[in-house]
Write an enzyme that holds these catalytic residues in place. Sequence first.
Site, PDB file in Angstrom:
ATOM      1  N   GLU A  82       4.510  69.208 118.597  1.00 21.05           N
ATOM      2  CA  GLU A  82       4.088  69.509 117.182  1.00 21.05           C
ATOM      3  C   GLU A  82       5.370  70.178 116.453  1.00 21.05           C
ATOM      4  OE1 GLU A  82       2.402  68.456 114.657  1.00 21.05           O
ATOM      5  OE2 GLU A  82       0.293  68.489 115.033  1.00 21.05           O
ATOM      6  N   ASP A  98      -0.357  74.517 111.043  1.00 20.32           N
ATOM      7  CA  ASP A  98      -0.903  75.165 109.890  1.00 20.32           C
ATOM      8  C   ASP A  98      -2.032  75.917 109.896  1.00 20.32           C
ATOM      9  OD1 ASP A  98      -0.242  76.177 107.142  1.00 20.32           O
ATOM     10  OD2 ASP A  98      -0.643  74.220 106.315  1.00 20.32           O
TER      11      ASP A  98
HETATM   12  P1  IMP Z   1      -2.471  71.515 109.681  1.00 14.50           P
HETATM   13  O1  IMP Z   1      -3.393  70.426 109.833  1.00 14.50           O
HETATM   14  O2  IMP Z   1      -2.865  72.307 108.367  1.00 14.50           O
HETATM   15  O3  IMP Z   1      -2.143  72.411 110.860  1.00 14.50           O
HETATM   16  O4  IMP Z   1      -1.202  70.658 109.445  1.00 14.50           O
HETATM   17  C1  IMP Z   1      -0.917  69.973 110.147  1.00 14.50           C
HETATM   18  C2  IMP Z   1       0.353  69.051 109.561  1.00 14.50           C
HETATM   19  O5  IMP Z   1       0.481  69.424 108.068  1.00 14.50           O
HETATM   20  C3  IMP Z   1       1.776  69.367 110.003  1.00 14.50           C
HETATM   21  O6  IMP Z   1       1.841  68.436 111.450  1.00 14.50           O
HETATM   22  C4  IMP Z   1       2.473  68.863 109.107  1.00 14.50           C
HETATM   23  O7  IMP Z   1       2.636  67.364 108.987  1.00 14.50           O
HETATM   24  C5  IMP Z   1       1.744  69.320 107.816  1.00 14.50           C
HETATM   25  N1  IMP Z   1       2.427  70.606 107.196  1.00 14.50           N
HETATM   26  C6  IMP Z   1       1.644  71.680 107.268  1.00 14.50           C
HETATM   27  N2  IMP Z   1       2.337  72.849 106.734  1.00 14.50           N
HETATM   28  C7  IMP Z   1       3.442  72.307 106.499  1.00 14.50           C
HETATM   29  C8  IMP Z   1       5.045  72.487 105.922  1.00 14.50           C
HETATM   30  O8  IMP Z   1       5.124  73.885 105.478  1.00 14.50           O
HETATM   31  N3  IMP Z   1       5.741  71.692 105.831  1.00 14.50           N
HETATM   32  C9  IMP Z   1       5.793  70.501 106.120  1.00 14.50           C
HETATM   33  N4  IMP Z   1       4.553  69.927 106.482  1.00 14.50           N
HETATM   34  C10 IMP Z   1       3.564  70.640 106.752  1.00 14.50           C
HETATM   35 MG    MG Z   2       3.015  66.817 111.472  1.00 19.13          MG
END
Ligand code: IMP
Ligand code: MG
Length: 174
Positions: A99, A103
Amino acid sequence: MSCEPKLHILLTRQQIEEAVNRLAAEVRGDYQLKYPLLIGVLKGSFMFMADLIRRLDFPLEVEFIRLSSYGQNRQSSGRIKVVQGLRSKVKDRDVLVVEDIVDTGLTTSFLLDYLQKKKPASLKLCALTDKPSRRQISVTIDYLGFTISNNFIVGYGLDWDEKFRNLPDIYTLE
Ligand code: IMP
Ligand code: MG
């Protein structure tokens, strides 16, 4: 009127390279005799995957999976779908998910559940970056490059509205 965001350097290509070298050494120690299946999450992980596997000098397979993403929005919707699935069989394989960033954890935890149902021999997670302050669901990261603070980052595969993936360093967006 321009609405292009300002970029501030956060991680240089040298710092990224050192982290990838360290992660590759850790992964090598655990997987060199296991013929692992590395699964990259598109699109953000493509650059990290390419740099990681060129440092792994043992037999392995590479796959990519595409999950529904944020689009222009910087918030996770929490509704995650497999948009492009796997061709390799996961059952009885030693699987390492690669990954770009964890986030909220919603995407990764969805994917780990999805893969676990396919009964791999083992399932671990390698993430280049971790934003723990935004976590909504707990995720264990087995191999981690960097812990970062609550900033939106771009570059080295990571995008904002599909832009900036091509930058060799990682920046925060203003
Ligand atoms: P999560 O489901 O919130 O953990 O986010 C996962 C996905 O969101 C990551 O694989 C990224 O594609 C996108 N993402 C989350 N934070 C960022 C960031 O700071 N920059 C760019 N993409 C992000
Ligand atoms: Mg991603």
